[in-house]
Design a protein around this motif. Sequence first.
Motif, PDB file in Angstrom:
ATOM      1  N   TRP A 210       0.832  -1.210   0.000  1.00 35.69           N
ATOM      2  CA  TRP A 210       0.000   0.000   0.000  1.00 35.69           C
ATOM      3  C   TRP A 210       0.870   1.265   0.000  1.00 35.69           C
ATOM      4  O   TRP A 210       0.349   2.378  -0.043  1.00 35.69           O
ATOM      5  N   ASN A 211       2.185   1.074   0.070  1.00 29.69           N
ATOM      6  CA  ASN A 211       3.129   2.190   0.047  1.00 29.69           C
ATOM      7  C   ASN A 211       2.964   3.108   1.262  1.00 29.69           C
ATOM      8  O   ASN A 211       3.142   4.323   1.173  1.00 29.69           O
ATOM      9  N   VAL A 212       2.583   2.531   2.411  1.00 28.99           N
ATOM     10  CA  VAL A 212       2.443   3.345   3.614  1.00 28.99           C
ATOM     11  C   VAL A 212       3.798   3.448   4.311  1.00 28.99           C
ATOM     12  O   VAL A 212       4.656   2.570   4.174  1.00 28.99           O
ATOM     13  N   GLU A 213       3.989   4.527   5.055  1.00 27.93           N
ATOM     14  CA  GLU A 213       5.246   4.730   5.757  1.00 27.93           C
ATOM     15  C   GLU A 213       5.229   4.152   7.163  1.00 27.93           C
ATOM     16  O   GLU A 213       6.278   3.792   7.708  1.00 27.93           O
ATOM     17  N   GLY A 214       4.069   4.099   7.770  1.00 27.59           N
ATOM     18  CA  GLY A 214       3.937   3.570   9.109  1.00 27.59           C
ATOM     19  C   GLY A 214       2.499   3.199   9.376  1.00 27.59           C
ATOM     20  O   GLY A 214       1.617   3.434   8.541  1.00 27.59           O
ATOM     21  N   ALA A 215       2.244   2.616  10.548  1.00 28.82           N
ATOM     22  CA  ALA A 215       0.888   2.172  10.861  1.00 28.82           C
ATOM     23  C   ALA A 215       0.615   2.307  12.349  1.00 28.82           C
ATOM     24  O   ALA A 215       1.511   2.124  13.185  1.00 28.82           O
TER      25      ALA A 215
ATOM     26  N   GLN B 235      -0.030 -10.822  20.250  1.00 28.49           N
ATOM     27  CA  GLN B 235      -0.018 -10.701  18.790  1.00 28.49           C
ATOM     28  C   GLN B 235       1.142  -9.865  18.276  1.00 28.49           C
ATOM     29  O   GLN B 235       1.512  -9.966  17.102  1.00 28.49           O
ATOM     30  N   VAL B 236       1.711  -9.038  19.144  1.00 30.21           N
ATOM     31  CA  VAL B 236       2.648  -8.032  18.679  1.00 30.21           C
ATOM     32  C   VAL B 236       3.919  -8.630  18.097  1.00 30.21           C
ATOM     33  O   VAL B 236       4.391  -8.206  17.039  1.00 30.21           O
ATOM     34  N   GLU B 237       4.495  -9.621  18.758  1.00 30.43           N
ATOM     35  CA  GLU B 237       5.765 -10.181  18.286  1.00 30.43           C
ATOM     36  C   GLU B 237       5.638 -10.740  16.876  1.00 30.43           C
ATOM     37  O   GLU B 237       6.499 -10.521  16.024  1.00 30.43           O
ATOM     38  N   ARG B 238       4.550 -11.469  16.609  1.00 30.32           N
ATOM     39  CA  ARG B 238       4.358 -12.031  15.262  1.00 30.32           C
ATOM     40  C   ARG B 238       4.171 -10.912  14.231  1.00 30.32           C
ATOM     41  O   ARG B 238       4.628 -11.021  13.095  1.00 30.32           O
ATOM     42  N   LEU B 239       3.497  -9.841  14.627  1.00 38.45           N
ATOM     43  CA  LEU B 239       3.276  -8.739  13.694  1.00 38.45           C
ATOM     44  C   LEU B 239       4.575  -8.000  13.404  1.00 38.45           C
ATOM     45  O   LEU B 239       4.837  -7.613  12.265  1.00 38.45           O
ATOM     46  N   LEU B 240       5.401  -7.816  14.426  1.00 40.56           N
ATOM     47  CA  LEU B 240       6.689  -7.159  14.209  1.00 40.56           C
ATOM     48  C   LEU B 240       7.602  -8.002  13.334  1.00 40.56           C
ATOM     49  O   LEU B 240       8.405  -7.475  12.562  1.00 40.56           O
ATOM     50  N   ASP B 241       7.459  -9.322  13.440  1.00 43.27           N
ATOM     51  CA  ASP B 241       8.284 -10.215  12.627  1.00 43.27           C
ATOM     52  C   ASP B 241       7.975 -10.084  11.146  1.00 43.27           C
ATOM     53  O   ASP B 241       8.769 -10.504  10.296  1.00 43.27           O
ATOM     54  N   ALA B 242       6.811  -9.521  10.819  1.00 42.55           N
ATOM     55  CA  ALA B 242       6.455  -9.340   9.408  1.00 42.55           C
ATOM     56  C   ALA B 242       7.356  -8.296   8.744  1.00 42.55           C
ATOM     57  O   ALA B 242       7.465  -8.254   7.519  1.00 42.55           O
ATOM     58  N   HIS B 243       8.034  -7.471   9.554  1.00 40.20           N
ATOM     59  CA  HIS B 243       8.953  -6.448   9.034  1.00 40.20           C
ATOM     60  C   HIS B 243       8.297  -5.621   7.937  1.00 40.20           C
ATOM     61  O   HIS B 243       8.889  -5.348   6.901  1.00 40.20           O
ATOM     62  N   ALA B 244       7.070  -5.245   8.181  1.00 37.87           N
ATOM     63  CA  ALA B 244       6.356  -4.467   7.173  1.00 37.87           C
ATOM     64  C   ALA B 244       6.787  -2.999   7.215  1.00 37.87           C
ATOM     65  O   ALA B 244       7.565  -2.545   6.395  1.00 37.87           O
ATOM     66  N   VAL B 245       6.312  -2.265   8.189  1.00 40.66           N
ATOM     67  CA  VAL B 245       6.632  -0.848   8.350  1.00 40.66           C
ATOM     68  C   VAL B 245       6.675  -0.560   9.848  1.00 40.66           C
ATOM     69  O   VAL B 245       6.213  -1.369  10.646  1.00 40.66           O
ATOM     70  N   PRO B 246       7.212   0.570  10.258  1.00 45.58           N
ATOM     71  CA  PRO B 246       7.151   0.932  11.687  1.00 45.58           C
ATOM     72  C   PRO B 246       5.696   0.970  12.158  1.00 45.58           C
ATOM     73  O   PRO B 246       4.831   1.541  11.493  1.00 45.58           O
ATOM     74  N   MET B 247       5.430   0.356  13.300  1.00 46.73           N
ATOM     75  CA  MET B 247       4.057   0.256  13.790  1.00 46.73           C
ATOM     76  C   MET B 247       3.967   0.698  15.244  1.00 46.73           C
ATOM     77  O   MET B 247       4.876   0.470  16.027  1.00 46.73           O
ATOM     78  N   LEU B 248       2.839   1.319  15.574  1.00 45.87           N
ATOM     79  CA  LEU B 248       2.504   1.640  16.955  1.00 45.87           C
ATOM     80  C   LEU B 248       1.224   0.890  17.307  1.00 45.87           C
ATOM     81  O   LEU B 248       0.276   0.865  16.520  1.00 45.87           O
ATOM     82  N   PHE B 249       1.200   0.287  18.490  1.00 48.32           N
ATOM     83  CA  PHE B 249       0.046  -0.491  18.937  1.00 48.32           C
ATOM     84  C   PHE B 249      -0.649   0.263  20.066  1.00 48.32           C
ATOM     85  O   PHE B 249      -0.065   0.489  21.124  1.00 48.32           O
ATOM     86  N   SER B 250      -1.883   0.672  19.834  1.00 49.59           N
ATOM     87  CA  SER B 250      -2.598   1.433  20.847  1.00 49.59           C
ATOM     88  C   SER B 250      -3.262   0.503  21.848  1.00 49.59           C
ATOM     89  O   SER B 250      -3.714  -0.591  21.501  1.00 49.59           O
TER      90      SER B 250
END
Length: 338
Positions: free
Chosen positions: A115-120, A129-144
């Motif tokens: 999607w060409n996003v810079e962050g999420a 769930q966070v560790e598996r999501l970070l392992d995707a190495h997609a983009v910098p992410m913040l979890f609220s």
Amino acid sequence: MTTLADVARAAGVSTMTVSNVLAGRTHKVSAATAQRVREAVETTGYVPSGAARALSRRRSRIVALVVNGDGSAMTSTHDARYVGELSRLLQARGYVSMMIPATDLQATVASLRSWNVEGAIVINTLGTQVERLLDAHAVPMLFSDNYAEIDGALTVRTADAEGGRLAAEHLLHRGHRSAIFLGPLRDVVSVDDERWRGFREAFEVAGVTASAPVGITQTTVASGVAAAARIAALDPLPTAVFCSADDLAAGLLRGLTAAGLRVPEDVSVIGFDGFDISQVTTPVLTTIGQDMSAKAEQSVALLLAALEDGVEVAAAKHPEPVPVRLIEGESVGPPAAR
């Protein structure tokens, strides 16, 4: 639809010249030519393509707002308010927000690069769930509202346990000794579990035991209505109920009334959020208010610091929780004599 060529014809220049001016490369043209291009853009009503600008600058300035759930995004009052605040703040910082409902969170996060996003900013996740999501190495992410304790995980939280404590102390002050918690509890630390923990521990300090006898999975109005019948059937009937969300409390008020119980004469009810729905219930809901603007500001500031300023994620992963406060309404009274 007006094109780049239309602007070039109106200004009497080449399309390359128009592109240079729109991209800010005005050092390549004279001041008079740049002014003619700007006037042509205004008179023709040309709107530059965001995608084209992103490609030329190699930055999209798009932040994804990923709402985890069953696909019915924005049905939660909390999520709607939070996403609205995030979008406003991101726009003020020159970013575009893209709201993405996620029925398959892992797949959605893995596809963010496409999607060409810079962050999420990812909403409605658990710490597990966070560790598996970070392992995707997609983009910098913040979890609220996430209680992950993982290096490299950006999280923003409300003072959930403190809110539970405030609710308990308010009920104890009014004389309640038979109170229950209503919210979805899980085997991992979550927003609802933290609110329950603060509530339970405050009662324990007072030498009273609080319980959570009614199991639910959602904090919706419908869940509150359904839970009311089960609470009304409890023997003995609790004198007070603390709900982990205002939507849930609003449904509970309606359901208790349908069951022939009066609030607060028979059962007191207190919610959590402080949203508009708490002001339109009958009676007006007593609730624990959280500052959604402050939470959104903290979220945007933390994510953009990682994106723009090179701030080490691990160095600032858990800012101070957003504070909460008691908002007194009309749904809490002294306990009824049993």
